[in-house]
Structure formats: C-alpha cells, structure tokens
Design a protein around this motif. Sequence first.
Motif, PDB file in Angstrom:
ATOM      1  N   ARG A  91       0.693  -1.295  -0.047  1.00 52.19           N
ATOM      2  CA  ARG A  91      -0.289  -0.173  -0.496  1.00 52.19           C
ATOM      3  C   ARG A  91       0.725   1.617   0.248  1.00 52.19           C
ATOM      4  O   ARG A  91       0.806   2.477  -0.469  1.00 52.19           O
ATOM      5  CB  ARG A  91      -0.961   0.235   1.570  1.00 52.19           C
ATOM      6  N   ILE A  92       2.020   1.153   0.886  1.00 44.98           N
ATOM      7  CA  ILE A  92       2.847   2.729   1.106  1.00 44.98           C
ATOM      8  C   ILE A  92       3.973   2.836   0.080  1.00 44.98           C
ATOM      9  O   ILE A  92       3.778   3.540  -0.964  1.00 44.98           O
ATOM     10  CB  ILE A  92       3.815   2.499   2.571  1.00 44.98           C
ATOM     11  N   LEU A  94      -5.485  -2.069   0.138  1.00 44.62           N
ATOM     12  CA  LEU A  94      -5.853  -2.567   1.540  1.00 44.62           C
ATOM     13  C   LEU A  94      -7.211  -1.524   1.881  1.00 44.62           C
ATOM     14  O   LEU A  94      -7.105  -1.215   2.590  1.00 44.62           O
ATOM     15  CB  LEU A  94      -4.718  -1.225   2.197  1.00 44.62           C
ATOM     16  N   ASN A  95      -8.085  -3.123   1.517  1.00 45.07           N
ATOM     17  CA  ASN A  95      -9.065  -3.074   1.977  1.00 45.07           C
ATOM     18  C   ASN A  95      -9.628  -3.515   3.341  1.00 45.07           C
ATOM     19  O   ASN A  95      -8.727  -3.508   4.012  1.00 45.07           O
ATOM     20  CB  ASN A  95     -10.417  -3.654   0.869  1.00 45.07           C
ATOM     21  N   LYS A  96     -11.161  -3.568   3.291  1.00 46.70           N
ATOM     22  CA  LYS A  96     -11.732  -3.487   5.357  1.00 46.70           C
ATOM     23  C   LYS A  96     -11.217  -4.858   5.688  1.00 46.70           C
ATOM     24  O   LYS A  96     -11.297  -4.959   6.381  1.00 46.70           O
ATOM     25  CB  LYS A  96     -12.360  -2.833   5.280  1.00 46.70           C
ATOM     26  N   THR A 106      -6.957 -14.273   5.173  1.00 48.07           N
ATOM     27  CA  THR A 106      -8.001 -13.283   4.915  1.00 48.07           C
ATOM     28  C   THR A 106      -7.200 -12.583   4.467  1.00 48.07           C
ATOM     29  O   THR A 106      -7.827 -11.574   3.706  1.00 48.07           O
ATOM     30  CB  THR A 106      -8.762 -12.605   6.602  1.00 48.07           C
ATOM     31  N   ILE A 107      -5.984 -11.886   4.725  1.00 52.07           N
ATOM     32  CA  ILE A 107      -5.654 -10.458   3.617  1.00 52.07           C
ATOM     33  C   ILE A 107      -5.784 -11.467   2.120  1.00 52.07           C
ATOM     34  O   ILE A 107      -5.895 -10.075   1.657  1.00 52.07           O
ATOM     35  CB  ILE A 107      -3.749 -10.570   4.422  1.00 52.07           C
ATOM     36  N   ILE A 110      -8.690 -13.513  -6.097  1.00 53.80           N
ATOM     37  CA  ILE A 110      -8.075 -13.418  -5.119  1.00 53.80           C
ATOM     38  C   ILE A 110      -6.850 -11.771  -5.294  1.00 53.80           C
ATOM     39  O   ILE A 110      -7.219 -11.379  -6.749  1.00 53.80           O
ATOM     40  CB  ILE A 110      -7.071 -14.153  -6.271  1.00 53.80           C
ATOM     41  N   ASP A 111      -7.072 -11.285  -4.492  1.00 56.43           N
ATOM     42  CA  ASP A 111      -6.598  -9.715  -4.604  1.00 56.43           C
ATOM     43  C   ASP A 111      -4.672 -10.399  -4.669  1.00 56.43           C
ATOM     44  O   ASP A 111      -4.411 -10.573  -3.327  1.00 56.43           O
ATOM     45  CB  ASP A 111      -6.705  -9.378  -2.735  1.00 56.43           C
ATOM     46  N   GLU A 112      -4.555 -10.182  -5.942  1.00 58.85           N
ATOM     47  CA  GLU A 112      -2.704 -10.212  -6.318  1.00 58.85           C
ATOM     48  C   GLU A 112      -2.543  -8.829  -5.384  1.00 58.85           C
ATOM     49  O   GLU A 112      -1.220  -8.949  -5.463  1.00 58.85           O
ATOM     50  CB  GLU A 112      -2.479  -9.065  -7.770  1.00 58.85           C
ATOM     51  N   ALA A 113      -3.045  -7.889  -4.298  1.00 59.43           N
ATOM     52  CA  ALA A 113      -2.502  -6.752  -4.186  1.00 59.43           C
ATOM     53  C   ALA A 113      -2.231  -7.356  -3.058  1.00 59.43           C
ATOM     54  O   ALA A 113      -0.532  -6.520  -2.152  1.00 59.43           O
ATOM     55  CB  ALA A 113      -3.650  -5.271  -3.978  1.00 59.43           C
ATOM     56  N   ALA A 114      -2.092  -7.982  -2.369  1.00 54.94           N
ATOM     57  CA  ALA A 114      -1.697  -9.006  -0.859  1.00 54.94           C
ATOM     58  C   ALA A 114      -0.302  -9.317  -0.780  1.00 54.94           C
ATOM     59  O   ALA A 114       0.244  -9.716  -0.616  1.00 54.94           O
ATOM     60  CB  ALA A 114      -2.483  -9.761  -0.794  1.00 54.94           C
TER      61      ALA A 114
END
Length: 370
Positions: free
Chosen positions: A157-158, A164-166, A348-349, A366-370
Amino acid sequence: MQGTTSTAQAKAMAAKEKLASNFFKKGISLALFSGVTYGLYTAFLTMAMTQGVWSDWTGPNKAGLSTFVVIYLLAALGNAINDTCSAGWAIINSAIKGKFKDVLRCFNSKPGRIMMLAALIGGPIAGTAYVISIQLAGPIVVPISALCPAIAAILGRILYKQELNKRMATGITICVFASFLIGSTGFTGGSSPNLVLGIGVAIIAALAWGFEGCVAGYGSAMIDPEIGICIRQITSGIANLFFVVPVMGIMDGGINVSIDLAVQAFTSGPAMIWFLCSGLLTFITFMTWYAGNSMCGAGLGTACNGTYSFFGPLFCYLLLGVFAGMEGWSLPVVAWVGAIIMMVGILTIAMNPLDIFRNKNVEVKIDEAA
C-alpha cells in the motif's frame, strides 16, 4: 447445426473452466506444500546447529567463544551454510533440466537483478534474523516471523499504492492479535531469558521478508520460478558466506574467527548431513512457493506459505523435542491456538475465507495486491 455448435461451445467452455480450476487448485497445493517444507526446513536447520562441532560451540563451555559469536555469528554462519547448500541443489536442478545457461544469462537481466535484490533482503537480513531469533527464544518466534504477509500488504500500500481494503485490514489485525497472544505465553514461568530480544529480531525477519515479497512478487512474474529461485539462492549464499559472516567476525575483533569457524563447520560431517537436508528443503520451499504464486496468485500463495507459522513449531517439537529428546521445544496450548489464528489472519488478507465454502462454480477472486 446451430444446436450442435452451441453444445460444442458449451463443452469447450466447460473444459476451459475445468482446466483453469485444476490449475488454480494445483497452485494452492504447491503453496500449501511450501508451508509444510518451510516448517521442516526450520526444524532440520535448527537440528544441524546442534550436531558435530556445533554442539561444542553451543555447549556449557561454548568452546571459549564470546557471547556475540555464539548468538550472532553462529546464526549467520548457519544461515550461510544452509543457503549455500540450497544454492547447490538449485544449480543441480537447473543443470539437469538444461536451464543453467538461462540462469547465468538472466543474472544481467531486469528480472534477474530484481531477484538478486529480493535475495539480499530475504537472505542476509531476514534469513539471518530468523535463525538468530530461534536461537534466542526457540520455536515461539516462528509464528511471529509469519507476520510477513501482513507486512507485505502494508508495504504494498505504501510503496505501490496497492489496495488495502477493510477485509485485508481485518486480516492484519487478526495477525497482530495472534502475535501478541503467542508472545504473551513466553512471559510465564520457564520462558527463555532472551524472549523479548528474540521476538524483536523475529519482527525484523518478518519486515524483511514482507519487503522481499513486494520485490520478488514483481520479479517472479517475469521469470521461470526454477530460474528465479536459482538466482535467489546463489545470491543469498554468496552474500551470507562472503559478506555477512566476515563482517560478524570483524565486529568480534577479527575476520580470522569467521574463517576458522566456517572451515570447522563445513568439515563437520554430522552437522553437514542435516545442513544438506535443510538446504534441499529450502530449495523446495521457495521453488514451490514461487510456482504456487504464479498459479493461484501472489496473495493466496503467500497466505498458504504462511501456514509455516503452525508447521514450524510442530516439526521443531517433533524433531528436536520428541526425536532428539531436547528440552525447550514444546509450546503451550495458547501458542498453538495463536498459530492457528495467525493462519486465519493470513488467509483473510489474501482472500475472502467464505469463498472456500461457496459453490464451486463461483469464481474465487484473489487480491493480487496482498
């Protein structure tokens, strides 16, 4: 004729979906397997550092070595030998499969340089910190180091402005809670006197591995996983053996102590047998993790690999506590519960855990951002 065409298209679409589903499931299986082998690598590496000449160095008299050497230099040396053995296995694998020339060629490519950067972060920094933390506080720090997926999500995220959702924030909160739960068990009677320091060093390992995940996630998308892991392990082995270990020796008063200990370690047969096994497991761990990430997504792959937060303490207890009869390798029930909660937080992430229980026809996102 039109009905026949529609039927053929439907069958082709069903076959495509089945192939994609099988590919996805294989990726999850590989990533989960990497978590198991990471736990085994932890146990075998720790066992190696109790055998042969290492038993003299870590025994009651410590062979006349200083406290700095016993805690920090030996940990760096153990990590260096493990990564060197792992690099050897990676080279053998690439040579057998005819990929070693590609490995050498990729060193000077953009993906290769990215993998080298990841190796320098994950090997000399994270790997050495991980081994030091285990030597200081025992298996209780393994789940703490598994905070790296949560840290990777925050750093993503930084650094890259990734989402970076809930749900991901909830997963990070669960991981932090689990780490405090695990750490709190060590403050009861009989805990290691170096517990706080060990947990602190484990957090350094988690931070470095989280950063490595951000870097390697980009590099591994452009390179064959087997080539990528070979570049990583060769870089890590060289950096550890020819930079970190000598620097540790200089910090203790002279480089000669590093050279002397390295020669003794590499010629200690009883220990090297275990190091060869831990190096093989390290190679398998990273290769299956990289391959799993490419098949099921970096987020879910990292989450599945993070199951080592449970398997690490388990195999340490079985190999060192039960098999070798060493004391101090068992964990209280609360710590085991914390390790399982940590696994839930990591999952969960990466994804919505409810997707696991939904209809198989529903596409798992799938959240690739994780």
